[in-house]
Design an enzyme around this catalytic site. Structure first.
Site, PDB file in Angstrom:
ATOM      1  N   LEU A  42       0.912  -1.313  -0.040  1.00 48.15           N
ATOM      2  CA  LEU A  42       0.115  -0.189  -0.188  1.00 48.15           C
ATOM      3  C   LEU A  42       0.699   1.340   0.030  1.00 48.15           C
ATOM      4  O   LEU A  42       1.130   1.956   0.977  1.00 48.15           O
ATOM      5  CB  LEU A  42      -0.796   0.232   1.077  1.00 48.15           C
ATOM      6  CG  LEU A  42      -1.444  -1.477   1.612  1.00 48.15           C
ATOM      7  CD1 LEU A  42      -2.474  -1.162   3.000  1.00 48.15           C
ATOM      8  CD2 LEU A  42      -2.314  -2.090   0.539  1.00 48.15           C
ATOM      9  N   ASP A  43       1.320   1.524  -1.274  1.00 50.10           N
ATOM     10  CA  ASP A  43       2.443   2.582  -1.403  1.00 50.10           C
ATOM     11  C   ASP A  43       1.872   3.880  -1.945  1.00 50.10           C
ATOM     12  O   ASP A  43       1.019   3.908  -2.975  1.00 50.10           O
ATOM     13  CB  ASP A  43       3.499   2.265  -2.183  1.00 50.10           C
ATOM     14  CG  ASP A  43       4.719   3.216  -1.882  1.00 50.10           C
ATOM     15  OD1 ASP A  43       4.899   3.775  -0.809  1.00 50.10           O
ATOM     16  OD2 ASP A  43       5.665   3.279  -2.802  1.00 50.10           O
ATOM     17  N   GLY A  44       2.252   5.010  -1.303  1.00 44.58           N
ATOM     18  CA  GLY A  44       1.671   6.467  -2.070  1.00 44.58           C
ATOM     19  C   GLY A  44       0.804   7.142  -1.120  1.00 44.58           C
ATOM     20  O   GLY A  44       0.343   8.246  -1.415  1.00 44.58           O
ATOM     21  N   SER A 224       1.603  -0.154  -5.729  1.00 47.19           N
ATOM     22  CA  SER A 224       1.104   1.376  -6.237  1.00 47.19           C
ATOM     23  C   SER A 224       2.275   2.061  -5.924  1.00 47.19           C
ATOM     24  O   SER A 224       3.352   1.938  -5.576  1.00 47.19           O
ATOM     25  CB  SER A 224      -0.166   1.371  -5.339  1.00 47.19           C
ATOM     26  OG  SER A 224       0.151   1.871  -4.132  1.00 47.19           O
ATOM     27  N   SER A 225       1.887   3.189  -6.768  1.00 44.89           N
ATOM     28  CA  SER A 225       2.703   4.631  -6.583  1.00 44.89           C
ATOM     29  C   SER A 225       3.925   4.691  -7.601  1.00 44.89           C
ATOM     30  O   SER A 225       4.451   5.609  -7.464  1.00 44.89           O
ATOM     31  CB  SER A 225       3.228   4.918  -5.027  1.00 44.89           C
ATOM     32  OG  SER A 225       4.393   4.432  -4.909  1.00 44.89           O
TER      33      SER A 225
END
Length: 274
Positions: A42-44, A224-225
């Site tokens: 769960l990045d960003g 993500s991101s």
């Protein structure tokens, strides 16, 4: 007043149409091969918040709602297991204010997940908190154990909430568990010669936290991101046939239209092997 009523009615119709289209798309995808285990990094959240002029905590909160949405999409697709990298052991090095805010959010959302009729209860999902649990504040650990206890009999799917977690810690813990298991076996039966054989990869795999939780092999890992690295997440699990998928979308904005190409790519590769 009339204009506000018309506007809200149009928004409701738009949401209903979007939900119907999403359900139809999921039904089409579900007709093909579906991964049994999907993991998300769960990045960003912080960059998303800054880009919107929000407090960082709001970015993490929005990220939680995205996680709920993606968990629901996966369950509708009949994915057997979903794992989420919610908090790394390394995240304790962030500012005390951010760590406290993240722990507050974790406690709040874990208790929310415990509620009857919430997503875990609605879809029959068993929650497993994976990681170095004794590093959690007592209040967060209590909330985690409450959620686990309330969902322990759910058997439709598994949701691994990885916090605080690193893959190196999981592997080291698995090796320690193998050694302890052998010592216990030797102590139980003194007539046997102590087992000095080499520790095998199969033994380590069986003692990984995700394996103990009953998770199937990892099929897809999504980050993500736009960052293209694993950041010490599920290094053992994704060492063989796992498909690595990277999205440029910040996690709070990640949705079904980002996920669909990944599922289609998985299906294409499965069909190509048939």
């Amino acid at each position: 007043m009339l204009l506000r009523l018309i506007s809200s009615s149009l928004a409701w119709l738009r949401d209903q149409a979007s939900a119907k289209a999403e359900d139809a798309l999921i039904a089409v995808l579900a007709a093909g091969p579906i991964p049994q285990h999907v993991a998300f990094i769960l990045d960003g959240n912080r960059r998303y918040a800054r880009s919107k002029g929000m407090h960082v905590k709001q970015g993490h909160t929005d990220g939680f709602y995205t996680l709920r949405k993606m968990l629901e999409i996966c369950i509708k697709l009949e994915v057997r297991c979903v794992s989420a990298y919610a908090f790394s052991i390394e995240n304790f090095k962030r500012s005390p204010e951010e760590v406290t805010a993240l722990m507050d959010l974790a406690e709040e959302k874990l208790l929310e997940l415990c509620q009857r009729g919430d997503i875990l209860d609605q879809y029959g999902i068993r929650l497993v908190v994976v990681g170095h649990r004794d590093m959690l504040p007592e209040r967060v650990l209590a909330a985690a154990e409450k959620a686990e206890n309330m969902t322990k009999n759910n058997n439709r799917a598994i949701f691994n909430l990885c916090m605080p977690y690193t893959s190196r810690d999981e592997i080291a813990t698995a090796v320690q568990s193998v050694i302890q298991s052998r010592l216990d076996d030797d102590a139980d039966d003194t007539s046997l010669t102590p087992d000095h054989s080499e520790i095998t990869a199969e033994e380590i795999d069986a003692h990984l936290m995700t394996s103990v939780a009953g998770s199937p092999p990892l099929d897809i890992l999504v980050r993500s991101s736009g960052v293209k690295r694993l950041s010490d997440y599920m290094l053992w699990q994704c060492s063989e046939d796992t498909q690595l998928q990277f999205s440029s979308t910040y996690w709070p904005e990640f949705g079904i239209w980002d996920f669909v190409p990944m599922i289609l790519d998985y299906q294409r590769k499965v069909w190509s092997k048939a």
